[in-house]
Design a protein around this motif. Structure first.
Motif, mmCIF file in Angstrom:
data_model
loop_
_atom_site.group_PDB
_atom_site.id
_atom_site.type_symbol
_atom_site.label_atom_id
_atom_site.label_comp_id
_atom_site.label_asym_id
_atom_site.label_seq_id
_atom_site.Cartn_x
_atom_site.Cartn_y
_atom_site.Cartn_z
ATOM 1 N N LEU A 70 42.179 35.010 38.864
ATOM 2 C CA LEU A 70 41.660 36.344 38.595
ATOM 3 C C LEU A 70 41.040 36.328 37.194
ATOM 4 C CD1 LEU A 70 41.348 39.388 39.061
ATOM 5 C CD2 LEU A 70 43.755 39.657 38.424
ATOM 6 N N VAL A 71 39.733 36.554 37.127
ATOM 7 C CA VAL A 71 38.998 36.446 35.860
ATOM 8 C C VAL A 71 38.243 37.740 35.626
ATOM 9 C CG1 VAL A 71 37.334 35.112 34.533
ATOM 10 C CG2 VAL A 71 38.694 33.974 36.314
ATOM 11 N N VAL A 72 38.616 38.452 34.547
ATOM 12 C CA VAL A 72 37.969 39.729 34.253
ATOM 13 C C VAL A 72 37.433 39.702 32.823
ATOM 14 C CG1 VAL A 72 38.146 42.221 34.343
ATOM 15 C CG2 VAL A 72 39.634 40.837 35.801
ATOM 16 N N VAL A 73 36.232 39.189 32.678
ATOM 17 C CA VAL A 73 35.434 39.308 31.456
ATOM 18 C C VAL A 73 34.145 39.950 31.945
ATOM 19 C CG1 VAL A 73 34.338 38.103 29.531
ATOM 20 C CG2 VAL A 73 36.511 37.252 30.473
ATOM 21 N N ASP A 74 34.002 41.242 31.714
ATOM 22 C CA ASP A 74 33.118 42.052 32.551
ATOM 23 C C ASP A 74 32.304 43.056 31.739
ATOM 24 O OD1 ASP A 74 31.972 43.094 34.820
ATOM 25 O OD2 ASP A 74 33.746 44.185 35.480
ATOM 26 N N PRO A 75 31.324 42.560 30.952
ATOM 27 C CA PRO A 75 30.524 43.501 30.167
ATOM 28 C C PRO A 75 29.710 44.471 31.025
ATOM 29 C CG PRO A 75 29.620 41.277 30.053
ATOM 30 C CD PRO A 75 30.965 41.163 30.691
ATOM 31 N N GLY A 76 29.525 44.162 32.306
ATOM 32 C CA GLY A 76 28.743 45.038 33.173
ATOM 33 C C GLY A 76 29.580 45.914 34.079
ATOM 34 N N VAL A 77 30.850 46.154 33.714
ATOM 35 C CA VAL A 77 31.717 46.962 34.571
ATOM 36 C C VAL A 77 31.084 48.332 34.842
ATOM 37 C CG1 VAL A 77 33.069 47.870 32.628
ATOM 38 C CG2 VAL A 77 34.078 47.810 34.922
ATOM 39 N N GLY A 78 31.093 48.743 36.111
ATOM 40 C CA GLY A 78 30.510 50.009 36.498
ATOM 41 C C GLY A 78 29.021 49.948 36.772
ATOM 42 N N SER A 79 28.386 48.798 36.510
ATOM 43 C CA SER A 79 26.947 48.659 36.737
ATOM 44 C C SER A 79 26.696 48.124 38.149
ATOM 45 C CB SER A 79 26.343 47.715 35.697
ATOM 46 O OG SER A 79 26.752 46.370 35.953
ATOM 47 N N ILE A 80 25.477 47.649 38.395
ATOM 48 C CA ILE A 80 25.131 47.167 39.737
ATOM 49 C C ILE A 80 25.605 45.741 39.992
ATOM 50 C CG2 ILE A 80 23.119 48.680 39.896
ATOM 51 C CD1 ILE A 80 21.383 46.232 39.245
ATOM 52 N N ARG A 81 26.210 45.088 39.008
ATOM 53 C CA ARG A 81 26.698 43.729 39.252
ATOM 54 C C ARG A 81 27.708 43.738 40.398
ATOM 55 N NH1 ARG A 81 31.209 44.939 39.389
ATOM 56 N NH2 ARG A 81 32.814 45.072 37.766
ATOM 57 N N GLN A 82 27.754 42.647 41.158
ATOM 58 C CA GLN A 82 28.628 42.570 42.319
ATOM 59 C C GLN A 82 30.074 42.283 41.908
ATOM 60 O OE1 GLN A 82 27.182 43.343 45.155
ATOM 61 N NE2 GLN A 82 25.614 41.888 45.788
ATOM 62 N N ALA A 83 31.017 42.761 42.713
ATOM 63 C CA ALA A 83 32.421 42.375 42.605
ATOM 64 C C ALA A 83 32.675 41.387 43.739
ATOM 65 C CB ALA A 83 33.329 43.589 42.734
ATOM 66 N N ILE A 84 33.181 40.196 43.414
ATOM 67 C CA ILE A 84 33.191 39.116 44.396
ATOM 68 C C ILE A 84 34.520 38.370 44.441
ATOM 69 C CG2 ILE A 84 30.693 38.720 44.276
ATOM 70 C CD1 ILE A 84 31.344 36.289 42.443
ATOM 71 N N ALA A 85 34.692 37.634 45.521
ATOM 72 C CA ALA A 85 35.728 36.613 45.638
ATOM 73 C C ALA A 85 35.051 35.338 46.128
ATOM 74 C CB ALA A 85 36.832 37.042 46.589
ATOM 75 N N ILE A 86 35.578 34.189 45.695
ATOM 76 C CA ILE A 86 34.997 32.881 46.009
ATOM 77 C C ILE A 86 36.100 31.974 46.532
ATOM 78 C CG2 ILE A 86 33.864 30.836 45.038
ATOM 79 C CD1 ILE A 86 32.834 32.713 42.779
ATOM 80 N N GLN A 87 35.766 31.192 47.527
ATOM 81 C CA GLN A 87 36.632 30.101 47.987
ATOM 82 C C GLN A 87 35.874 28.807 47.761
ATOM 83 O OE1 GLN A 87 37.385 29.882 52.236
ATOM 84 N NE2 GLN A 87 39.422 29.030 51.893
ATOM 85 N N HIS A 88 36.454 27.889 46.980
ATOM 86 C CA HIS A 88 35.726 26.665 46.641
ATOM 87 C C HIS A 88 36.705 25.564 46.277
ATOM 88 C CE1 HIS A 88 32.135 24.432 45.569
ATOM 89 N NE2 HIS A 88 32.665 24.121 44.390
#
Length: 265
Positions: A70-88
């Protein structure tokens, strides 16, 4: 569904003087009280996406498969940037799609990406997605929720690239990518790159009145208080250091400070 102990790592720029990190942990433990929550760091410089990616590259590869990061460094919080999950490559990642994961994984097309959907009925704050969106998804993933149920399929991440060093037969110009707790200045210049162009004994770094020649094996190769260069434990990257001292303070080097190496064939 039986709730089994699973690992969730947490990395943020929230610091520890406020209640933000504990709020996220409280949400996750409310979903599964058996989760094993591991703090990587909450001291990432505010909004520093590149610094967070470098920090994570040092540690996440050492965690077992099926760990949720879980990584939350998020200068664009609340903007149009996507909220995502990744499997890799056997791991899961949850957070904002702002380029951090592209740097961390060094690809913009990991095995699977989804745009997150809510996993519960609680409202989502426009300024605290870490608590209200990312933490619940991470907890449910670690508790056995199938990845495909976390959201809608995406094909690409927001692209960012590491800035490589510039080099020729006479010099390598890189920069500091991280200053650790001891003041050691880790650069983006690798052992492989130096060995392509020069004998490491003749590599020269100079800054002001400071001149360092040659690359040592460990910090104690020189007397206390003396400066040196060495390849550290982080992917064999060159470090500028002082034996039992703080090179960052001594040379006024910070992240992004340029590093010029002079080379002899």
């Amino acid at each position: 569904m039986e709730l089994c102990p699973s690992i969730v790592t947490l990395t943020t720029d929230f610091g520890t003087s406020d209640g933000y990190v504990s709020a996220m942990k409280g949400i996750m433990l409310g979903i599964n009280p058996h989760l094993n929550l591991i703090d990587v760091s909450h001291d990432v410089q505010p909004f520093d996406i590149v610094g967070a990616a470098f920090l994570l590259k040092q540690s996440l590869r050492h965690f077992p498969e099926n760990t949720v990061h879980l990584v939350v460094v998020d200068p664009g919080v609340g903007s149009i940037r996507q909220a995502i999950a990744i499997q890799h490559e056997g791991h899961y990642y949850v957070g904002p799609d702002n380029g951090l994961f592209t740097l961390l994984l060094e690809t913009d097309t990991p095995e699977q990406i989804v745009k997150l959907i809510k996993t519960d009925s609680a409202p989502i704050s426009m300024t605290f997605h870490g608590r209200d969106l990312f933490a619940p998804v991470a907890a449910h993933l670690a508790s056995g929720l199938p990845f495909e149920q976390c959201g809608y399929r995406l094909t690409h991440l927001y692209p960012l690239e590491w800035q490589p060093p510039k080099c020729n037969a006479n010099e390598i110009i890189g920069h500091v990518v991280h200053v650790d707790h001891f003041g050691n200045c880790i650069t983006n210049i690798s052992r492989d790159l130096i060995e392509q162009y020069s004998d490491q004994k003749t590599v020269l770094f100079s800054m002001g009145n400071t001149v360092i020649q040659g690359i040592h094996s460990t910090y104690s190769d020189v007397p206390e208080g003396e400066m040196l260069m060495l390849y550290g434990s982080t992917n064999n990257l060159l470090e500028i250091a002082i034996c039992l001292g703080n090179a960052s303070t001594h040379l006024d080097l910070q992240r992004s400070s340029p590093i010029h190496l002079q080379l002899s064939p």
